[in-house]
Design a protein around this motif. Sequence first.
Motif, short mmCIF file in Angstrom:
data_model
loop_
_atom_site.label_atom_id
_atom_site.label_comp_id
_atom_site.label_asym_id
_atom_site.label_seq_id
_atom_site.Cartn_x
_atom_site.Cartn_y
_atom_site.Cartn_z
N LYS A 3 -15.77 6.49 12.89
CA LYS A 3 -15.45 5.28 13.63
C LYS A 3 -14.76 4.30 12.70
N CYS A 4 -13.67 3.72 13.18
CA CYS A 4 -12.91 2.75 12.38
C CYS A 4 -13.63 1.41 12.42
N ASP A 5 -13.82 0.78 11.24
CA ASP A 5 -14.48 -0.51 11.16
C ASP A 5 -13.56 -1.64 11.61
N LYS A 34 -11.88 6.43 3.97
CA LYS A 34 -12.72 5.43 3.31
C LYS A 34 -11.87 4.72 2.26
N VAL A 35 -11.60 3.42 2.45
CA VAL A 35 -10.72 2.68 1.55
C VAL A 35 -11.44 1.43 1.05
N ALA A 48 -11.50 3.04 7.69
CA ALA A 48 -10.36 2.58 8.48
C ALA A 48 -9.54 3.77 8.94
N CYS A 49 -9.03 3.70 10.16
CA CYS A 49 -8.16 4.78 10.64
C CYS A 49 -6.78 4.58 10.02
N SER A 55 -0.25 0.05 10.01
CA SER A 55 0.25 -1.13 10.72
C SER A 55 0.04 -2.42 9.94
N GLY A 56 -0.76 -2.38 8.86
CA GLY A 56 -0.96 -3.57 8.04
C GLY A 56 -2.16 -4.39 8.46
N LYS A 57 -3.03 -3.87 9.30
CA LYS A 57 -4.24 -4.60 9.69
C LYS A 57 -5.24 -4.66 8.56
N VAL A 58 -5.11 -3.74 7.59
CA VAL A 58 -6.04 -3.67 6.45
C VAL A 58 -5.25 -3.97 5.19
N THR A 59 -5.76 -4.93 4.38
CA THR A 59 -5.15 -5.20 3.07
C THR A 59 -6.00 -4.51 2.03
N ARG A 60 -5.39 -3.58 1.32
CA ARG A 60 -6.13 -2.80 0.33
C ARG A 60 -6.37 -3.60 -0.93
N ALA A 61 -7.55 -3.42 -1.53
CA ALA A 61 -7.90 -4.07 -2.79
C ALA A 61 -7.47 -3.19 -3.94
N VAL A 62 -7.02 -3.82 -5.01
CA VAL A 62 -6.55 -3.06 -6.17
C VAL A 62 -7.61 -2.98 -7.22
#
Length: 62
Positions: A3-5, A34-35, A48-49, A55-62
């Motif tokens: 399931k996508c959070d 899992k990101v 996250a799916c 689409s840019g709904k999730v901003t990844r942490a570095v």
Amino acid sequence: MAKCDVCGKGVTFGIKVSHSHRRSNRAWKPNIVKVKAVVNGSPKRINACTRCLRSGKVTRAV
């Protein structure tokens, strides 16, 4: 859990139909990754799916 959070996309159930039209149950699972993402200003591990990632709904942490 598949399931996508972010968007809440989960497993969808349906019926598989063979060439001879025999029917059996099946499941369509979303492509969940899992990101490490930024949530409320702090990095956190979320599921996250790939559509939300693309689409840019999730901003990844570095």
